[in-house]
Scaffold this motif. Structure first.
Motif, mmCIF file in Angstrom:
data_model
loop_
_atom_site.group_PDB
_atom_site.id
_atom_site.type_symbol
_atom_site.label_atom_id
_atom_site.label_comp_id
_atom_site.label_asym_id
_atom_site.label_seq_id
_atom_site.Cartn_x
_atom_site.Cartn_y
_atom_site.Cartn_z
ATOM 1 N N GLY A 75 27.656 40.357 43.949
ATOM 2 C CA GLY A 75 27.187 39.433 45.136
ATOM 3 C C GLY A 75 25.860 38.775 44.825
ATOM 4 O O GLY A 75 25.027 38.156 45.565
ATOM 5 N N GLN A 76 25.044 38.978 43.650
ATOM 6 C CA GLN A 76 23.876 38.618 43.281
ATOM 7 C C GLN A 76 24.004 37.198 42.761
ATOM 8 O O GLN A 76 24.819 36.774 41.933
ATOM 9 N N LYS A 77 23.200 36.374 43.176
ATOM 10 C CA LYS A 77 23.006 34.901 42.717
ATOM 11 C C LYS A 77 22.727 34.893 41.085
ATOM 12 O O LYS A 77 21.856 35.622 40.672
ATOM 13 N N GLY A 78 23.386 33.938 40.335
ATOM 14 C CA GLY A 78 23.154 33.688 39.262
ATOM 15 C C GLY A 78 23.898 34.587 38.188
ATOM 16 O O GLY A 78 23.849 34.688 36.687
ATOM 17 N N THR A 79 24.902 35.354 38.701
ATOM 18 C CA THR A 79 25.858 36.186 37.929
ATOM 19 C C THR A 79 27.340 35.637 38.267
ATOM 20 O O THR A 79 27.576 35.050 39.276
ATOM 21 N N LYS A 80 28.349 36.249 37.455
ATOM 22 C CA LYS A 80 29.648 35.661 37.626
ATOM 23 C C LYS A 80 30.190 36.453 38.825
ATOM 24 O O LYS A 80 31.264 35.995 39.149
ATOM 25 N N ASN A 81 29.562 37.329 39.335
ATOM 26 C CA ASN A 81 30.040 38.061 40.454
ATOM 27 C C ASN A 81 29.220 37.676 41.770
ATOM 28 O O ASN A 81 29.238 38.292 42.755
ATOM 29 N N GLU A 82 28.610 36.349 41.711
ATOM 30 C CA GLU A 82 28.241 35.647 42.954
ATOM 31 C C GLU A 82 28.848 35.702 44.001
ATOM 32 O O GLU A 82 28.468 35.895 45.174
ATOM 33 N N ASN A 83 30.331 35.297 43.776
ATOM 34 C CA ASN A 83 30.817 35.107 44.851
ATOM 35 C C ASN A 83 31.874 36.302 45.331
ATOM 36 O O ASN A 83 32.860 36.413 46.084
ATOM 37 N N LYS A 84 31.594 37.393 44.856
ATOM 38 C CA LYS A 84 32.370 38.662 45.155
ATOM 39 C C LYS A 84 31.326 39.714 45.515
ATOM 40 O O LYS A 84 30.874 40.578 44.577
ATOM 41 N N CYS A 112 34.078 44.281 41.274
ATOM 42 C CA CYS A 112 33.686 43.333 42.616
ATOM 43 C C CYS A 112 34.723 42.556 43.040
ATOM 44 O O CYS A 112 35.269 41.727 42.060
ATOM 45 N N VAL A 113 34.762 42.184 44.249
ATOM 46 C CA VAL A 113 35.752 41.751 44.808
ATOM 47 C C VAL A 113 35.364 40.642 46.074
ATOM 48 O O VAL A 113 34.288 41.078 46.543
ATOM 49 N N LYS A 114 36.103 39.620 46.429
ATOM 50 C CA LYS A 114 35.819 38.815 47.401
ATOM 51 C C LYS A 114 35.861 39.475 48.541
ATOM 52 O O LYS A 114 35.110 39.007 49.654
ATOM 53 N N GLN A 115 36.914 40.220 48.869
ATOM 54 C CA GLN A 115 37.170 40.690 50.170
ATOM 55 C C GLN A 115 37.560 42.222 49.998
ATOM 56 O O GLN A 115 38.497 42.283 48.908
ATOM 57 N N CYS A 116 37.758 42.910 50.829
ATOM 58 C CA CYS A 116 38.529 44.284 50.855
ATOM 59 C C CYS A 116 40.044 44.242 51.096
ATOM 60 O O CYS A 116 40.255 43.104 51.987
ATOM 61 N N ASP A 133 49.733 37.775 43.342
ATOM 62 C CA ASP A 133 48.473 36.945 43.173
ATOM 63 C C ASP A 133 47.397 37.722 43.849
ATOM 64 O O ASP A 133 46.188 37.556 43.619
ATOM 65 N N TYR A 134 47.758 38.224 45.125
ATOM 66 C CA TYR A 134 46.945 38.791 46.259
ATOM 67 C C TYR A 134 46.291 40.242 45.561
ATOM 68 O O TYR A 134 45.387 40.456 45.571
ATOM 69 N N TYR A 135 47.465 41.140 44.610
ATOM 70 C CA TYR A 135 46.955 42.143 44.221
ATOM 71 C C TYR A 135 46.105 42.140 43.110
ATOM 72 O O TYR A 135 45.338 42.872 42.612
ATOM 73 N N LYS A 136 46.509 40.850 42.403
ATOM 74 C CA LYS A 136 45.719 40.803 41.018
ATOM 75 C C LYS A 136 44.191 40.716 41.163
ATOM 76 O O LYS A 136 43.484 40.976 40.167
ATOM 77 N N GLN A 137 43.704 40.251 42.388
ATOM 78 C CA GLN A 137 42.272 40.255 42.460
ATOM 79 C C GLN A 137 41.616 41.451 42.529
ATOM 80 O O GLN A 137 40.556 41.606 42.394
ATOM 81 N N PHE A 138 42.551 42.737 42.761
ATOM 82 C CA PHE A 138 41.750 43.956 42.556
ATOM 83 C C PHE A 138 42.058 44.622 41.265
ATOM 84 O O PHE A 138 41.797 46.064 41.305
ATOM 85 N N CYS A 139 42.601 44.013 40.219
ATOM 86 C CA CYS A 139 42.548 44.374 39.178
ATOM 87 C C CYS A 139 41.308 43.943 38.160
ATOM 88 O O CYS A 139 40.488 43.333 38.805
ATOM 89 N N VAL A 140 41.281 44.711 36.979
ATOM 90 C CA VAL A 140 39.949 44.392 36.170
ATOM 91 C C VAL A 140 40.172 42.876 35.879
ATOM 92 O O VAL A 140 40.944 42.083 35.660
ATOM 93 N N PRO A 141 38.711 42.086 35.630
ATOM 94 C CA PRO A 141 38.797 40.712 35.257
ATOM 95 C C PRO A 141 39.447 40.452 34.023
ATOM 96 O O PRO A 141 39.316 41.417 33.169
ATOM 97 N N GLY A 142 40.278 39.477 33.966
ATOM 98 C CA GLY A 142 41.001 39.001 32.866
ATOM 99 C C GLY A 142 42.110 39.660 32.599
ATOM 100 O O GLY A 142 42.544 39.789 31.285
#
Length: 706
Positions: A75-84, A112-116, A133-142
């Motif tokens: 959730g830190q600005k300026g990182t790729k996890n800004e929206n997570k 890091c995830v957008k929602q729990c 597709d919903y489950y995939k957001q809780f897997c490692v990026p990529g």
């Protein structure tokens, strides 16, 4: 009789002989225990070096902001996890380990995830369904869905199961609650889909139940923090009232010691009596109310402690405890009433000494400031050391690979030479820590950090004791008080302690720190051995803990009296400790009666101040009284500010009374030395005050003749 006296003194040392040149604390003295002084200096240099190294490698933001397994903030600005903004744990069960408190990281992959997650889902079910597709957001990026289920779970690229969770401090924790005695996660229970998933989910839920205890503790901590944010102003006012009462009590004690002691005794008895009466009234009020007769055992532990105040058994327990305390105090006063008169004489003499060294009352503020510096440095170093761990990735391969187990970088692994040498290898998360010498030494550095905190804290306390002892000893050994006293007795004693006796103070505090660090290690081992069934090991651990507790108490007592001898005679630590111990042993009855009765009276004074402020805080925060309209803020737990005020009031009262306690101990040792050195003749007159001479039927012959 002479042989018995020689045998007694030979067994307990030789009394100091008369010295016509001795007029109080010796000014022409030399440095003592120089080796310990050098050792302390080197230890401080090493401690500073450890702090610098820790501040270089650590990142305290990890304590506040969640970080994934790659060390990136969520959730830190300026990182790729800004929206997570939320952190998701693959296996929340591993977060229940006590090691998490030392490392501030769970030994499981984290992303890091957008929602729990908000419902149950297993990787096996989601893989071939529209929920993937919903489950995939809780897997490692990529993550690429090109492996079999066992391979994905083995490589920890996706969690085996997700369960309903709620965010707390930007971390996803299981939303576990009980419904009619059945453990529930969210609004669902475990189920069986024919593939043995029920067992896995049940194990996860049982493990998550343990982790949920951490969640409840965090929720309790958050509520307590909220109470502090709305009540801190009134807490400060309560502590100021305690400070004013302590100062007022000491000022009155200087002029009305005898009356104040008896008033203090009566007031403590009345306060305890009111407590018994209040408990009885609450016990009677709850009679007949529904649920008030439930026992504490049947109710069990509840995080909302206010529930216990609705039980009659709680108020009965309070009433019994206060009644026992009341009876014990009354019996002690009856049997020790004659000795109390002697203790009052010592307190009066201490009042005169403090009156001539008034700045000594403020010296605890210096000690408190130095202790705050020690605590701040220790805490910051501990946090930086704990946040120095990084995620370690290693090469895993099911086939033969020469680089198996070597560290790797998951971001660059596919393009570097290691992937060519191990075509089937994978760079997988292993643990939190590090492979460098610094990371291997983290546990030792933490132990060194705790040890240095104990050593420096004990040194600060020792410095205060020697300073106060030197100032009050200069009062006692002045024949014409206060004309023969130095101009600035407290400053003179402080400068002598630092200039000549830093090594002796370091020696005494080092011995105490070693015992304290051993006790910490024993507590750590005891926590690790709790699950063991070896009764002999448990018995041995209890014996060791008891022995070292007693040893610590004895060393504190011996150090305190050794520091008094150092302040007076300027001898090294071992000599001072031996002389103080033998002096006390030669007067063991006086020590057991006078010193301990005085300590008991000081304890009553602390109870009076703490009880008065505590009762005032109780009535205020429970809205029983109001200073102005609606002054008490709404609270989750009203006991939070009350306990804070009580503990803070005790610490404040203890700080003020510690000056008096050190004064009484110093005058007591000087008094014993005076009795052994002098006989009241014109050549060897007593230095004690006229009130003490009258109390002991002593007199100076020269004064009697005149």
């Amino acid at each position: 009789m002479g042989k018995d006296s020689q045998h007694y003194y030979g067994k307990h040392g030789t009394p100091h002989k008369y010295d016509p040149t001795f007029k109080g604390p010796i000014y022409n003295r030399g440095c003592t225990d120089v080796i310990c002084c050098v050792l302390l200096f080197l230890a401080i240099v090493g401690y500073v070096a450890v702090g610098i190294i820790a501040w270089t490698h650590g990142d305290p933001r990890k304590v506040i902001y969640p970080t994934d397994s790659r060390g990136q903030f969520c959730g830190q600005k300026g990182t790729k996890n800004e929206n997570k903004p939320f952190l998701f744990y693959f296996n929340i069960v591993k977060c229940a380990s006590p090691l998490v408190l030392l490392e501030f990281q769970c030994p499981t992959p984290q992303i890091c995830v957008k929602q729990c997650p908000d419902h149950f889902l297993t990787f096996l079910n989601a893989r071939h369904s529209r929920d993937f597709d919903y489950y995939k957001q809780f897997c490692v990026p990529g993550f690429q869905n090109n492996k079999g289920v066992p391979e994905v779970l083995r490589d920890e690229e996706c969690p085996a199961v997700i369960i309903p969770s709620k965010p707390l401090a930007q971390r996803c924790f299981p939303a576990i609650h009980a419904n009619k005695g059945v453990l529930m996660v969210g609004n669902e229970t475990t189920y069986d889909n024919g593939h043995g998933i029920r067992k896995n989910i049940t194990e996860l839920v049982e493990g998550a139940k343990k982790a949920n205890m951490v969640l409840e503790a965090r929720q309790l901590a958050m509520q307590i923090f909220e109470d502090y944010t709305v009540s801190w102003y009134w807490i400060v006012i309560g502590l100021v009232i305690a400070m004013v009462l302590s100062l007022l009590f000491i000022v009155l004690l200087r002029f009305l010691a005898g009356i104040m002691v008896w008033v203090m005794i009566v007031m403590v008895i009345l306060v305890l009596g009111y407590g018994i009466f209040h408990c009885y009234m609450e016990y009677s009020r709850l009679r007949g109310e529904a649920g008030s007769d439930i026992s504490l055992v049947d109710l069990g532990f509840q995080t909302d402690l206010r529930v216990y105040l609705h039980l009659r058994q709680t108020w009965m327990a309070f009433m019994i405890i206060l009644s026992i305390l009341e009876v014990v105090i009354i019996l002690l006063l009856i049997f020790l009433r004659k000795r109390i008169l002697i203790a009052i004489a010592l307190i009066k003499e201490a009042s005169r000494a403090v009156g001539h060294v008034m700045c000594s009352i403020l010296y605890p503020l210096v000690t408190f400031f130095l202790l705050c510096l020690c605590i701040a440095y220790w805490a910051s170093t501990a946090v930086f050391l704990s946040t120095s761990n990084v995620a370690v990735y290693k090469i895993f391969d099911d086939t033969s690979c020469p680089l198996l187990g070597k560290t790797c970088n998951p971001e660059t692994f596919p393009s570097v030479n290691e992937s060519r040498q191990c075509p089937n290898g994978r760079c997988q998360f292993a643990f939190y820590g590090g492979e460098s010498t610094y990371h291997r030494a983290l546990l030792g550095l933490q132990i060194f950090n705790v040890f240095m905190f104990f050593w420096l804290a004990n040194f600060v306390l020792a410095l205060g004791q020697v300073t106060l002892a030197g100032a009050f000893a200069s009062y006692y050994w002045a024949m014409n008080k206060p004309d023969d006293m130095p101009a600035f007795p407290l400053f003179s004693a402080f400068s002598r302690a630092l200039r000549y006796h830093t090594g002796s103070l370091a020696f005494g505090s080092l011995i105490l720190a070693i015992v304290q660090i051993i006790r910490v290690i024993l507590e750590y081992l005891d926590q690790r051995l709790k699950a063991a069934q070896n009764k002999f090991a448990k018995f041995l651990m209890v014996c060791l803990k008891c022995c070292f507790w007693c040893l610590e108490k004895f060393i504190k007592f011996l150090n305190r009296n050794a520091y008094i001898m150092i302040a007076v005679y300027g001898t090294n630590f071992c000599t001072s400790a031996r002389n103080a111990f033998f002096l006390l042993m030669r007067n063991i009855i006086r020590v057991a009666v006078l010193d301990k009765v005085t300590d008991f009276l000081f304890l009553l004074g602390k109870l009076l101040i703490v009880g008065s402020v505590g009762i005032l805080a109780f009535f205020f925060f429970t809205h029983r009284i109001r200073i102005v309209q609606d002054t008490a803020p709404p609270l989750n737990y009203y006991w939070v500010p009350i306990l804070t005020v009580i503990i803070g009031s005790y610490m404040i009262a203890h700080g003020f009374f510690s000056v008096y306690g050190m004064c009484v101990d110093t005058l007591f040792l000087c008094f014993l030395e005076d009795l052994e050195r002098n006989d009241g003749s014109a050549e060897r007159p007593y230095f004690m005050s006229s009130s003490l001479k009258k109390l002991l039927n002593k007199s100076n012959k020269k004064a009697a003749e005149s």
